[in-house]
Write an enzyme that holds these catalytic residues in place. Structure first.
Site, PDB file in Angstrom:
ATOM      1  N   GLN A  68      76.880  14.267  91.146  1.00 17.77           N
ATOM      2  CA  GLN A  68      76.860  13.674  92.493  1.00 17.77           C
ATOM      3  C   GLN A  68      77.845  14.503  93.282  1.00 17.77           C
ATOM      4  O   GLN A  68      78.978  14.702  92.844  1.00 17.77           O
ATOM      5  CB  GLN A  68      77.347  12.221  92.449  1.00 17.77           C
ATOM      6  CG  GLN A  68      76.466  11.281  91.666  1.00 17.77           C
ATOM      7  CD  GLN A  68      75.298  10.781  92.479  1.00 17.77           C
ATOM      8  OE1 GLN A  68      74.910  11.396  93.469  1.00 17.77           O
ATOM      9  NE2 GLN A  68      74.719   9.686  92.066  1.00 17.77           N
ATOM     10  N   SER A  69      77.420  14.985  94.449  1.00 14.07           N
ATOM     11  CA  SER A  69      78.263  16.018  95.062  1.00 14.07           C
ATOM     12  C   SER A  69      79.585  15.506  95.629  1.00 14.07           C
ATOM     13  O   SER A  69      80.557  16.218  95.676  1.00 14.07           O
ATOM     14  CB  SER A  69      77.490  16.765  96.130  1.00 14.07           C
ATOM     15  OG  SER A  69      77.143  15.878  97.145  1.00 14.07           O
ATOM     16  N   SER A  70      79.642  14.265  96.078  1.00 19.16           N
ATOM     17  CA  SER A  70      80.940  13.822  96.609  1.00 19.16           C
ATOM     18  C   SER A  70      81.378  12.570  95.878  1.00 19.16           C
ATOM     19  O   SER A  70      80.584  11.860  95.276  1.00 19.16           O
ATOM     20  CB  SER A  70      80.832  13.536  98.111  1.00 19.16           C
ATOM     21  OG  SER A  70      80.032  12.395  98.303  1.00 19.16           O
TER      22      SER A  70
END
Ligand SMILES: [Zn+2]
Length: 693
Positions: A22-24
């Protein structure tokens, strides 16, 4: 070919890798559904024949952006495992987003094809070794990157549009706030406003950020800062150097909206780098976009001053105590070429110690040549004169005037401190009320509130004490008697300075009381820049001292005069004329023919005879040849006044002016009757014209 037929026994022998990202951090916490979908892939792998133990989950990269593989340890591990042939299948949600940039994605595809690894996402199972699957996966990667690009372009485009209109809502520095309808206004809190105005006024007065910080510390003034984001609170702290620079460099205080003051770029190792841009490269500047604390012109002038301080020697230096020795600028002299402090050297001349200012730090440390050496005698003399000229009744009156302004400033500072006390008093009262209102049985809350109340009371007591102390110090104002003493300085100071009884050390101390530093730069002369304690600056040019050989040299104006006189006078005449005028030789003596002759020779001046000859004057022989007559006849014609001649030296030697063609013809006619009677005499030198060549 169906999905199952792509999976072979070889694939099943190897492990299945499930890559989760999950990128953030926000996504990690909020978007749990997507994580759920990612884990559903695991069940699909098991359905395809892998055992539960064979499925390896790689989830190190949670909260990492996919823009580059550099910092993503998990992705790198995945690539390594695939490359080593350990992976039978790689699984990921929307698999093309495994790698957010195309280069990383294609590299992974390449390696998967070589090692015969399958790829699985929610849409299906792919065999990168097969052309069709490879094409599809490549396309998915490209689309994913394009999608990202379009999203970003839309986002940035919107921001830029707003910025161009000056309507982009950006975080404001302390002292400026947004109103309900998104206009920018000065902070309604008057203490915050006063503090900012005080900062700008102090910088205006002192001209240095560091001096501004010191002034705030001395006065015991606090400076506002934004509290926790979104809380709207203001924290009062000591003013720091960086904070001061930030305020002075921020164009919003000048009422200007600016966008694009810095540029973000990526380095080769994927790190983000932010670079501040010079003002002419900012993307948008809109002046007078909202109210400010200073004008745009004042902002520009502040930038100029800060830049000047940065280039100059703004940092405080230590000059050490005044020592014996006559050098006035000991510890005050700065090299105008490299900005380093200059040291001292003395040399003896006629029993006196003469100072030299030398910039030799680099020479000592690195063995390079000395930067510059400056003879100190004339410099010290010029500085002394400048100091005497500066301590005048007028200058002292200005000092007293400034003192009056300082008093007003001190009153302003005291007002700010009292405001601070008032604010803390309010907060303490508020804390007391909250404590009183709480149910005493609720010990937990009551204790916390009591601690808060105590803390507020402590801060209040501290602020009161500082305000009182500072007020006491500030109120030590100059009395009338002291003012009289200051005025008397105008006459006392020059007398004291010139008094031979005053020691060098005392003179140096006086200089240090008045001067901040003196910058010296040697060119054709010495350029001296003097900074006084109050911040005033003066510039002088002091000629370089004469070399001893120059001291014996005839001054250039005298040489020029001799050159001019040579047009009409002989050496002896020139010596007489100069002596009559009282002109002295370089050594201070009288002129005579020999001296003039030497000077002519040394400066390569043309002699009187040469000059006449260039003008067409002729020797007796040349004249005789011209007139075709004997030398005696020429002399005779001069005596009777038919020919003009002039003396060119102290002897009786003559040069003849070339007569006009008429006169030549007339003379020749007169000579005709004699010509057949007397033959042409030989051209041998004759006694009467001996010496004339
Ligand atoms: Zn230097």
């Amino acid at each position: 070919m169906n999905a199952e037929s792509k999976v072979t026994a070889e694939h099943l022998r190897r492990s299945a890798y499930l890559y989760i990202r999950q990128s953030s951090l926000h996504q990690v916490l909020e978007n749990t559904e997507s994580t759920e979908r990612q884990y559903a892939l695991r069940r699909r792998a098991i359905a395809l024949g892998w055992t539960d133990e064979q499925v390896i989950v790689i989830d190190h990269d949670q909260g990492q952006s996919g823009a580059s593989a550099t910092d993503r340890e998990g992705f790198q591990r995945l690539v390594a495992e695939v490359g080593l042939g350990q992976a039978g299948i790689v699984m990921g949600l929307e698999v093309s987003r495994l790698a957010r940039n195309c280069a990383d994605w294609h590299r992974l595809l390449e390696i998967c094809a070589l090692s015969g690894t399958l790829i699985l996402d929610e849409d299906g199972l792919y065999e990168p070794g097969h052309y069709n699957d490879r094409l599809l996966l490549g396309l998915k990667g490209t689309m994913s990157e394009a999608e990202l690009h379009v999203l970003r372009a839309r986002l940035i485009g919107g921001i830029l549009n707003q910025a161009q209109r000056g309507e982009l809502k950006m975080p404001l520095p302390i002292g400026l706030v947004y109103t309900e309808d998104n206009r920018v206004e000065l902070d309604p809190d008057s203490q915050v406003q006063h503090s900012l105005r005080m900062l700008f006024a102090t910088f205006e007065r002192t001209g240095a950020a560091w001096a501004t910080v010191q002034s705030f510390r001395r006065e015991g003034l606090k400076f506002p800062r934004r509290g926790q984001a979104g809380s709207g609170e203001v924290a009062w702290r000591e003013l720091g150097y960086q904070m001061t620079l930030d305020v002075l460099h921020n164009p919003r205080y000048a009422g200007a909206f600016c966008f694009g003051r810095s540029r973000t770029s990526k380095t080769a190792d994927g790190k983000t780098r932010i670079r501040e841009l010079p003002r002419d490269q900012w993307r948008y500047i809109k002046q007078q976009a909202h109210p400010g604390y200073i004008t745009w012109e004042a902002f520009l002038s502040n930038q100029q001053r800060l830049l000047g301080n940065y280039r100059g020697n703004g940092a405080p230096r230590r000059s050490g105590p005044a020592r014996e020795g006559p050098a006035l600028l000991q510890g005050l002299a700065i090299c105008g070429k490299c900005g380093r402090a200059m040291s001292l050297r003395y040399h003896e001349r006629r029993g006196r110690r003469i100072p030299d200012y030398v910039c030799q730090r680099q020479c000592i440390e690195k063995g390079v040549p000395v930067c510059q050496t400056i003879h100190g005698e004339a410099i010290d003399e010029a500085i002394g004169q400048l100091l005497i000229a500066s301590v005048t009744p007028l200058a002292l009156e200005v000092v007293l005037q400034v003192q009056r302004e300082i008093d007003t400033r001190l009153a302003e500072a005291q007002r700010l401190r009292l405001q601070h006390v008032q604010r803390l008093q309010y907060e303490a009262d508020h804390a007391r009320l909250r404590y009183m209102r709480v149910d005493p049985n609720n010990r937990l809350v009551a204790d916390t509130l009591e601690a808060q109340w105590n803390e507020k009371l402590r801060l209040l007591a501290e602020a009161k004490q500082t305000a009182e102390q500072q007020h006491r110090l500030d109120s030590l104002q100059i009395t009338e008697e002291q003012k009289e003493q200051i005025r008397a300085l105008a006459t006392d100071f020059p007398r004291l300075w010139r008094n031979p009884q005053t020691s060098d050390r005392d003179r140096k101390r006086m200089a240090r009381l008045l001067l901040e530093d003196v910058t010296l730069r040697r060119d054709q002369d010495v350029f001296v820049q003097v900074r006084f304690k109050g911040g005033a600056a003066r510039e002088l040019r002091v000629p370089l001292p004469q070399r001893s050989c120059d001291r014996w040299r005839t001054p250039p104006p005298v040489v020029a005069e001799i050159d001019r006189l040579l047009d009409h006078h002989s050496d002896a005449e020139i010596a007489r004329i100069l002596n009559e005028r009282g002109v002295k030789t370089g050594g201070g003596g009288r002129f005579d023919t020999v001296k003039i002759c030497h000077l002519r020779y040394y400066y390569r001046l043309k002699g009187r005879r040469e000059r006449l000859q260039t003008q067409g004057w002729l020797t007796v022989r040349q004249m005789a040849a011209l007139l075709e007559c004997p030398l005696t006849v020429v002399i005779h014609w001069h005596k009777v006044g038919l020919l003009t001649a002039t003396r060119f030296n102290s002897r009786a030697d003559l040069l003849y002016q070339r007569p006009s063609d008429d006169v030549i013809a007339k003379i020749r006619t007169r000579l005709q009757p004699h010509r057949w009677r007397a033959p042409q005499p030989p051209l041998n030198p004759q006694p009467c014209i001996k010496g004339v060549i």
